[in-house]
Design an enzyme around this catalytic site. Sequence first.
Site, PDB file in Angstrom:
ATOM      1  N   SER A   1       0.786  -1.231   0.000  1.00 27.42           N
ATOM      2  CA  SER A   1       0.000   0.000   0.000  1.00 27.42           C
ATOM      3  C   SER A   1       0.820   1.284   0.000  1.00 27.42           C
ATOM      4  O   SER A   1       0.267   2.379  -0.048  1.00 27.42           O
ATOM      5  CB  SER A   1      -0.974   0.015   1.185  1.00 27.42           C
ATOM      6  OG  SER A   1      -0.302   0.218   2.399  1.00 27.42           O
TER       7      SER A   1
ATOM      8  N   LYS B   1      -4.914   5.126   9.050  1.00 25.94           N
ATOM      9  CA  LYS B   1      -3.907   5.886   8.315  1.00 25.94           C
ATOM     10  C   LYS B   1      -4.275   7.359   8.248  1.00 25.94           C
ATOM     11  O   LYS B   1      -3.413   8.231   8.365  1.00 25.94           O
ATOM     12  CB  LYS B   1      -3.740   5.301   6.915  1.00 25.94           C
ATOM     13  CG  LYS B   1      -3.194   3.889   6.915  1.00 25.94           C
ATOM     14  CD  LYS B   1      -2.939   3.401   5.513  1.00 25.94           C
ATOM     15  CE  LYS B   1      -2.212   2.068   5.561  1.00 25.94           C
ATOM     16  NZ  LYS B   1      -1.729   1.648   4.242  1.00 25.94           N
TER      17      LYS B   1
END
Length: 364
Positions: free
Chosen positions: A259, A304
């Site tokens: 990612s 995140k």
Amino acid sequence: MTPDSSHTPRPAAAGRLRTVALGAVPVVLLGLAVSTPTIPGTDISLAVPYAAEGPGPTFNTLGEVDGEQVIEITGARTDETEGNLDMTTVSVRTNMTMAQALGRWLFTEDTMVPIDHIFPADMDPEQIKQSNEAAFTESESAATIAAMNHLDRPTEVVVARVLDGTAATGVFAEEDTILAVDGVEVQRPTEVAERAQAKKPGEEITFTVERDGREQELDLTLGELEQNPGVGAVGILMTSQPGDGVEVDYNLQDVGGPSAGMMFSLAVIDKLSPGPLNGGKFVAGTGTITPDGAVGPIGGIVHKVDAAEAQGAELFLAPAENCAEAVSRDHGDMVVASVANLDEAIAAMDTFAAGGEVTTCQPR
């Protein structure tokens, strides 16, 4: 592993610090205890079969880690960068007792996930480590090639592995650079595959390769794969690399998963193009990347976003497919932009730096 000094993580609990892959999430694993808690005098474990996910450390891909550039580029002139392009991670706590798990569930914004989401039941720790490293390496390669494609720099095809018992066995060697197929120049693995698959098993095909600094031609008879009958098969796994002497090295050795791809690619573009790509702003983000620049969804995005907001990011680049989840929690004054590819990510940063209206993520 010590991140850039302006982004030093502050774990909520002491214990081991290491990283594993959680689907498409690079994670920092925080063991709450050095050993699994047990009933005194027995080997009966008190650890619950769950893990707690929360915000992890962020890393400025334009900065340094352990005294090295996170992304080091040689073989080309690089430009000075400004601001931040932070990749974000998810922290995962394991080896928790029931009381510890309940405490995190009640008093933090961590999410609880079954432990087999972290350690798949059919994989041992070494297999998980290898899978994690492979995913990260693939992400680095895709990020590099996506950046080269965006910058219109040449790329070349390299043989990563020769499969046993195939037409390529004894013909190709690992690290062969494929220059042409049947006299037609190729720059991407897809171009090689398309030319081979246009032929039938048993037909001849000629590859022009560079091996040990010398150019040579390799002739072979195409084989056939059981899962793809009637289509010519060579029997090699391929990757791409810059074709003009540029080398890109990534120095985040203990972070895994794919990612970080988009943020890596943006950092490479920033270093190889004039002016700050982020307008000198503090930008963070996440998302997988393909060699053609498509940005894909990831897991754990709420954590995140939380991590980026806590570090002071002004703009967060979120995969379009994660948008609703990305803004499902309060993210303060930080703008969360929806991006589906590298071009949209760069456009979002340009617009934001100029004070314009960015295409933002919207809640369901």
